[in-house]
Design an enzyme around this catalytic site. Structure first.
Site, mmCIF file in Angstrom:
data_model
loop_
_atom_site.group_PDB
_atom_site.id
_atom_site.type_symbol
_atom_site.label_atom_id
_atom_site.label_comp_id
_atom_site.label_asym_id
_atom_site.label_seq_id
_atom_site.Cartn_x
_atom_site.Cartn_y
_atom_site.Cartn_z
ATOM 1 N N CYS A 70 0.877 -1.174 0.000
ATOM 2 C CA CYS A 70 0.000 0.000 0.000
ATOM 3 C C CYS A 70 0.917 1.227 0.000
ATOM 4 O O CYS A 70 2.021 1.167 -0.519
ATOM 5 C CB CYS A 70 -0.966 -0.021 1.185
ATOM 6 S SG CYS A 70 -0.173 0.104 2.799
ATOM 7 N N ARG A 71 0.485 2.324 0.560
ATOM 8 C CA ARG A 71 1.332 3.529 0.567
ATOM 9 C C ARG A 71 2.468 3.403 1.574
ATOM 10 O O ARG A 71 3.620 3.676 1.269
ATOM 11 C CB ARG A 71 0.501 4.784 0.861
ATOM 12 C CG ARG A 71 1.335 6.074 0.820
ATOM 13 C CD ARG A 71 0.502 7.321 1.026
ATOM 14 N NE ARG A 71 -0.313 7.280 2.219
ATOM 15 C CZ ARG A 71 0.111 7.572 3.441
ATOM 16 N NH1 ARG A 71 1.350 7.933 3.645
ATOM 17 N NH2 ARG A 71 -0.710 7.501 4.462
#
Length: 119
Positions: A70-71
């Site tokens: 993800c981020r």
């Protein structure tokens, strides 16, 4: 996906330790984050859609784990935990796409002429 797993129980890999080729990578960020910049060859299923779309993972190679990104590593940790509890072999990518970018790994975006970035 209300799963809570101790970090010690969750398989985790650092970006620097990931293979350059042949990596099975699942990006669970939202559509706008994906469009801004993602790893080439990654599969995109936003975390909120993962339970409904998990069947799409059956097309991925099954001889290696699914690395979830993800981020920054929070959403991917929850998604990887859920996948593991659902019978998949999943590994969280520590530091997410931020670490991916810092390590100089390749990125592509969906907006022609705009440099890919992590948002």
């Amino acid at each position: 996906m209300g799963i809570v797993v101790s970090p010690a129980e969750l398989p985790t890999a650092e970006v620097r330790d990931l293979p350059k080729d042949g990596l099975v990578l699942l990006d669970v960020r939202e559509d706008d984050e994906w469009a801004a910049g993602h790893a080439p060859g990654a599969v995109h299923i936003p975390m909120g859609e993962l339970p409904a779309r998990v069947g799409e993972l059956a097309d991925l190679p099954d001889d290696q784990p699914i690395h979830v990104i993800c981020r920054s590593g929070g959403r991917s940790a929850r998604a990887a935990a859920w996948l593991n509890q659902s019978g998949w072999d999943a590994v969280n990518v520590a530091g997410g796409m931020g670490a991916w970018q810092r390590e100089g790994r390749p990125m592509v975006g969906e907006h022609p002429g705009i440099e890919p970035e992590v948002i």
